[in-house]
Design a protein around this motif. Structure first.
Motif, short mmCIF file in Angstrom:
data_model
loop_
_atom_site.label_atom_id
_atom_site.label_comp_id
_atom_site.label_asym_id
_atom_site.label_seq_id
_atom_site.Cartn_x
_atom_site.Cartn_y
_atom_site.Cartn_z
N UNK A 1 -21.94 -45.30 -18.83
CA UNK A 1 -22.34 -45.94 -20.09
C UNK A 1 -22.27 -47.45 -20.08
N UNK A 2 -21.33 -48.02 -19.34
CA UNK A 2 -21.19 -49.48 -19.31
C UNK A 2 -22.27 -50.13 -18.44
N UNK A 3 -22.93 -49.34 -17.62
CA UNK A 3 -24.05 -49.83 -16.82
C UNK A 3 -25.39 -49.44 -17.44
N UNK A 4 -25.37 -48.58 -18.44
CA UNK A 4 -26.61 -48.13 -19.06
C UNK A 4 -27.43 -47.22 -18.17
N UNK A 5 -26.76 -46.40 -17.34
CA UNK A 5 -27.48 -45.57 -16.38
C UNK A 5 -27.00 -44.11 -16.48
N UNK A 6 -27.98 -43.21 -16.44
CA UNK A 6 -27.70 -41.78 -16.41
C UNK A 6 -28.46 -41.18 -15.23
N UNK A 7 -27.72 -40.58 -14.32
CA UNK A 7 -28.30 -39.92 -13.15
C UNK A 7 -28.26 -38.41 -13.37
N UNK A 8 -29.30 -37.72 -12.88
CA UNK A 8 -29.23 -36.26 -12.94
C UNK A 8 -30.02 -35.65 -11.79
N UNK A 9 -29.68 -34.41 -11.49
CA UNK A 9 -30.38 -33.66 -10.45
C UNK A 9 -30.15 -32.18 -10.70
N UNK A 10 -31.11 -31.37 -10.29
CA UNK A 10 -30.93 -29.93 -10.21
C UNK A 10 -31.39 -29.48 -8.84
N UNK A 11 -30.88 -28.36 -8.41
CA UNK A 11 -31.21 -27.85 -7.08
C UNK A 11 -32.72 -27.67 -6.93
#
Length: 271
Positions: A124-134
């Motif tokens: 949150x302090x970098x303003x970044x959300x990473x995601x992945x699914x198989x």
């Protein structure tokens, strides 16, 4: 006309993880209880935010998937390595958080008996959300990411963490490894969050990462990000178990993996 990609079989799980991580991220931004620090060990800190965030994440995940199990940093009495289980680090980088350093994230990963299935790292302090699914690729703020194309150690930027906790490795020996790595590359970064280090490999911002003494919740989400971004994850030379079990991780863009394994292997006996 190109047919649309079929929906991921883990779409519901990803949505639940994103929702849980967003709630925990709000607690981090609010910083309520951040100054109330307890020491689990030397330089091993926990705050009221860690505990409140893990409770929130657990409640949201189990509300969506009541038959699953949650393995979290703060409240799990044992580690589980079979069946559907969620590995949760509510505040990865607590020391950073206490000091106001922005490399802090929420890390959530679903694993089943086939390996990692869904992952979210919310910084949150970098303003970044990473995601992945198989099988679905890796993303930052909804945009696809991929590992770097660097193919020579001399042009590589690495990341690592230090074995500062008792019983997690010999710090002096580890620093000799770090020194050799610095001499062979552009440089090394030590950001204080294993989950974010792995996200940086996945997004091509660093080319390789190595660390020992990790818990499953430190690396479970980031490992999926790296592989879905086209990179490679392994244990250290001589390891018989998975990195999730041994706590020793090598993650790279794939092109420098064999070199990094050789480098760490030369030091592994002293750690």
């Amino acid at each position: 006309m190109t047919a649309p990609n079929p929906p991921s079989p883990f779409a519901a799980e990803l949505a639940a993880a994103l929702h849980a991580a967003a709630g925990a991220a709000e607690l981090i931004l609010a910083r309520g209880g951040a100054a109330n620090v307890r020491h689990k060990g030397r330089a091993d800190l926990v705050t009221e935010v860690d505990e409140a965030a893990e409770r929130l994440i657990t409640e949201r995940l189990l509300a969506a998937f009541p038959a699953d199990r949650v393995v979290g940093e703060e409240f799990s009495s044992s580690q589980i390595h079979s069946g559907r289980r969620w590995y949760v680090d509510p505040v990865d980088g607590t020391t950073n958080f206490v000091h106001g350093h922005p490399f802090v994230c929420v890390s959530i990963a679903l694993w089943d008996d086939d390996g990692p299935a869904a992952a979210v790292i919310h910084a949150p302090l970098l303003g970044e959300v990473y995601h992945a699914v198989r099988g679905g690729g890796a993303f930052r703020n909804g945009e696809p990411i991929g590992v770097s194309a660097v193919d020579a150690p001399s042009g590589a930027l690495l990341a690592t963490g230090f074995p500062f906790k008792a019983g997690k490795g010999d710090l002096d020996a580890y620093m000799r490894l770090v020194a050799d790595a610095i001499r062979a590359t552009h440089d090394i970064r030590r950001d204080g969050s294993a989950a974010l280090d792995l996200a940086m490999v996945a997004s091509g911002r660093v080319d390789g990462y190595f660390e020992i003494g990790l818990a499953p919740w430190d690396c479970a989400a980031g490992m999926l990000l790296v592989t879905e971004a086209g990179g490679r994850v392994s244990g250290w030379p001589g390891d018989e178990g998975l990195p999730l079990h041994t706590g020793r991780v090598l993650a790279t863009n794939g092109r420098i993996h064999d070199w990094l394994a050789e480098l760490t292997g030369a030091h592994v006996g002293g750690l």
